[in-house]
Design a protein around this motif. Structure first.
Motif, PDB file in Angstrom:
ATOM      1  N   THR A  44      -0.838  -2.820   6.196  1.00  0.00           N
ATOM      2  CA  THR A  44       0.085  -2.855   5.062  1.00  0.00           C
ATOM      3  C   THR A  44       0.399  -1.424   4.637  1.00  0.00           C
ATOM      4  OG1 THR A  44      -1.723  -2.995   3.448  1.00  0.00           O
ATOM      5  CG2 THR A  44      -0.822  -5.070   4.289  1.00  0.00           C
ATOM      6  N   SER A  46       0.762   2.143   2.758  1.00  0.00           N
ATOM      7  CA  SER A  46      -0.113   2.911   1.872  1.00  0.00           C
ATOM      8  C   SER A  46       0.419   2.892   0.440  1.00  0.00           C
ATOM      9  CB  SER A  46      -0.202   4.365   2.350  1.00  0.00           C
ATOM     10  OG  SER A  46      -0.796   4.439   3.619  1.00  0.00           O
ATOM     11  N   ARG A  79      -2.277   2.421  -2.385  1.00  0.00           N
ATOM     12  CA  ARG A  79      -2.966   1.131  -2.260  1.00  0.00           C
ATOM     13  C   ARG A  79      -4.405   1.216  -2.795  1.00  0.00           C
ATOM     14  NH1 ARG A  79      -2.357   0.425   3.262  1.00  0.00           N
ATOM     15  NH2 ARG A  79      -4.065   1.866   3.453  1.00  0.00           N
ATOM     16  N   ASP A  81      -6.351  -1.472  -3.215  1.00  0.00           N
ATOM     17  CA  ASP A  81      -7.051  -2.684  -2.786  1.00  0.00           C
ATOM     18  C   ASP A  81      -6.326  -3.209  -1.554  1.00  0.00           C
ATOM     19  OD1 ASP A  81      -8.216  -5.418  -2.846  1.00  0.00           O
ATOM     20  OD2 ASP A  81      -6.300  -5.968  -3.734  1.00  0.00           O
ATOM     21  N   ASN A  82      -7.057  -3.761  -0.591  1.00  0.00           N
ATOM     22  CA  ASN A  82      -6.426  -4.278   0.626  1.00  0.00           C
ATOM     23  C   ASN A  82      -6.088  -5.753   0.571  1.00  0.00           C
ATOM     24  OD1 ASN A  82      -6.165  -2.080   2.610  1.00  0.00           O
ATOM     25  ND2 ASN A  82      -8.388  -1.901   2.441  1.00  0.00           N
ATOM     26  N   THR A  83      -6.839  -6.522  -0.191  1.00  0.00           N
ATOM     27  CA  THR A  83      -6.644  -7.975  -0.193  1.00  0.00           C
ATOM     28  C   THR A  83      -5.335  -8.377  -0.870  1.00  0.00           C
ATOM     29  OG1 THR A  83      -9.034  -8.320  -0.192  1.00  0.00           O
ATOM     30  CG2 THR A  83      -7.668 -10.166  -0.870  1.00  0.00           C
ATOM     31  N   TYR A 105      -8.312  -5.874   8.799  1.00  0.00           N
ATOM     32  CA  TYR A 105      -7.669  -4.582   8.566  1.00  0.00           C
ATOM     33  C   TYR A 105      -8.716  -3.482   8.651  1.00  0.00           C
ATOM     34  CZ  TYR A 105      -9.732  -5.472   3.996  1.00  0.00           C
ATOM     35  OH  TYR A 105     -10.629  -5.772   2.997  1.00  0.00           O
ATOM     36  N   GLN A 107      -8.208   0.172   6.995  1.00  0.00           N
ATOM     37  CA  GLN A 107      -7.308   1.109   6.326  1.00  0.00           C
ATOM     38  C   GLN A 107      -7.900   1.538   4.982  1.00  0.00           C
ATOM     39  OE1 GLN A 107      -3.645  -1.139   6.386  1.00  0.00           O
ATOM     40  NE2 GLN A 107      -4.203  -2.365   4.610  1.00  0.00           N
ATOM     41  N   LYS A 108      -7.332   2.609   4.453  1.00  0.00           N
ATOM     42  CA  LYS A 108      -7.906   3.227   3.262  1.00  0.00           C
ATOM     43  C   LYS A 108      -7.422   2.581   1.971  1.00  0.00           C
ATOM     44  CE  LYS A 108      -8.539   7.824   5.290  1.00  0.00           C
ATOM     45  NZ  LYS A 108      -8.159   9.250   5.200  1.00  0.00           N
ATOM     46  N   VAL A 109      -8.278   2.681   0.951  1.00  0.00           N
ATOM     47  CA  VAL A 109      -7.881   2.395  -0.416  1.00  0.00           C
ATOM     48  C   VAL A 109      -8.114   3.661  -1.235  1.00  0.00           C
ATOM     49  CG1 VAL A 109      -8.314  -0.077  -0.301  1.00  0.00           C
ATOM     50  CG2 VAL A 109     -10.168   1.449  -0.998  1.00  0.00           C
ATOM     51  N   GLN A 125     -11.874   1.157   4.464  1.00  0.00           N
ATOM     52  CA  GLN A 125     -12.436  -0.192   4.472  1.00  0.00           C
ATOM     53  C   GLN A 125     -12.071  -0.922   5.760  1.00  0.00           C
ATOM     54  OE1 GLN A 125     -10.990  -2.295   1.021  1.00  0.00           O
ATOM     55  NE2 GLN A 125     -12.610  -1.502  -0.300  1.00  0.00           N
ATOM     56  N   ALA A 313     -14.911  -7.183   2.553  1.00  0.00           N
ATOM     57  CA  ALA A 313     -14.514  -5.809   2.876  1.00  0.00           C
ATOM     58  C   ALA A 313     -15.766  -4.969   3.062  1.00  0.00           C
ATOM     59  CB  ALA A 313     -13.657  -5.219   1.769  1.00  0.00           C
TER      60      ALA A 313
END
Length: 394
Positions: A44, A46, A79, A81-83, A105, A107-109, A125, A313
């Motif tokens: 998703t 950034s 971002r 949070d990833n969820t 995923y 990717q960073k938060v 994460q 996560a």
């Protein structure tokens, strides 16, 4: 000299050499586990619109979000949070025929932290989400994936603590207190503040929920904990949640993970987010959870579609930091060659990729100096079609 030009922003850092190798190794191992379990990767942006997280009712306060604006003046955030972005994608771009979905995923938060807290503001994460499935088997799917991911990372002891959002929610509802009081009680339980919790609950000691709520910070351990809470309350919703956890533990034990699971009914984080099973994972020297997750059936509904979901996560940064890194060198041999012997030297390096590296040196003497300085054990020399090995001595 401008000090900001030569340092990293607060909460961020440079990761070097052995730490980077460990970090990437952990990332690859988690990817492999999730892909073998049938989870497909999703990426998703950034940058997300701030409104996405407002609509989701995110528990992450706006003061913890990094904000900027697009060219039209709309508020964006890095971002946090990833969820939530994944819920946005599933509810707006996929139809019901695609469900259930196994997504993962890496990717960073980005979350701002308070001054002098020492927390990272940039966290990598790796996580998994199972969307469109509910019930015991769905929770077991995500739970066993979490066990396997932690088991693959280091091969060291770990544990996952189980709890259930329904227990606290049922008890606090029956206590019939206002939202501020409920949050204070939740915070005292979560932080195991026994004295403060006792003071907060004192006015309600004649209520049926009093004993169970007061005991929640102490309800930690093996399956006997569930029997204890059943003796403290007759609340049917609590008893149903306890029964569910008992079945879950029995299934996990039968699957071979019994030694790695514990109960912590004092884990009552983010009560407006989780709706059922909640999990936290711990490993090695990490003082805080390296894995968090659980069932969150209400999130997708906030984007217009009622889709059940469960997931977790893993904080790869915290996971990697839990290892005491020792000075190491991956390659044991340094390979020096004359230009005309380059192909033979490269073939040797490729055949021994975990042991050998090519020396970027012009002379044998330079190569030996490099080998001593960097800690190689052997200098391998290719010259005139012949190969010679020399022990590197300090």
């Amino acid at each position: 000299m401008n000090q900001y030009a030569i340092s990293t922003p607060e909460g961020s850092r440079d990761r070097l050499f052995a730490a980077t190798r460990l970090f990437r190794q952990n990332e690859r191992r988690i990817r492999n586990v999730l892909e073998e379990r049938g989870y497909d990767e999703i990426i998703t942006p950034s940058l997300e619109y701030y409104d996405v997280f407002v609509q989701a009712g995110s528990s992450i306060g706006q003061e913890k979000m990094y904000k900027l604006t697009d060219r039209n003046g709309r508020l964006l955030v890095l971002r946090p949070d990833n969820t939530t972005p994944i819920a946005r994608v599933v509810t707006t771009k996929l139809n019901d025929d695609a469900l259930p979905l196994r997504l993962y995923y890496v990717q960073k938060v980005h979350r701002a932290s308070s001054f002098h807290r020492g927390h990272s503001t940039e966290v990598m994460q790796a996580g998994a989400e199972l969307l469109g499935a509910k019930g015991m088997m769905a929770d077991l799917d995500i739970l066993t994936a979490a066990f396997e991911a932690l088991a693959a990372v280091k091969g060291e002891p770990f544990r996952i603590e189980l709890s259930h959002a329904g227990i606290y929610k049922a008890l606090i509802t029956s206590l019939d207190v206002d939202a501020e009081t409920a949050e204070r009680i939740r915070s005292h339980i979560e932080n195991k503040s026994y004295a403060a919790l006792g003071d907060e609950l004192e006015p309600y000691k004649d209520r049926e929920a009093y004993r169970a709520l007061k005991a929640m910070p102490t309800l930690f351990g093996s399956g006997e904990v569930l029997e204890e809470v059943s003796r403290l309350t007759d609340n049917q919703e609590v008893l149903d949640a306890v029964s569910y956890l008992q079945e879950l533990i029995e299934a996990i034990t039968a699957a071979g993970f019994g030694e790695n699971v514990m109960i912590d009914l004092g884990s009552v984080q983010e009560i407006d987010y989780y709706t059922g099973m909640m999990i936290r994972g711990y490993m090695g020297g990490a003082g805080s959870p390296v894995l968090v997750g659980g069932r969150y059936d209400n999130l997708c509904a906030k984007f217009g579609r009622d889709i059940p979901a469960t997931g977790f996560a893993i904080d790869i940064d915290a996971l990697s930091d839990s290892v005491d890194l020792k000075k190491e060198i991956t390659a044991q041999e340094l390979v020096f060659c004359e230009i005309k012997d380059l192909k033979a030297a490269l073939d040797y390096v490729h055949d021994n990729s975990q042991l050998a590296e090519l020396a970027p040196c012009n002379t044998e003497e330079e190569a030996m100096q490099m080998a001593r300085k960097k800690g190689y054990r052997t200098l391998v020399i290719f010259r005139d079609g012949a190969v010679k090995e020399m022990e590197v001595r300090a």
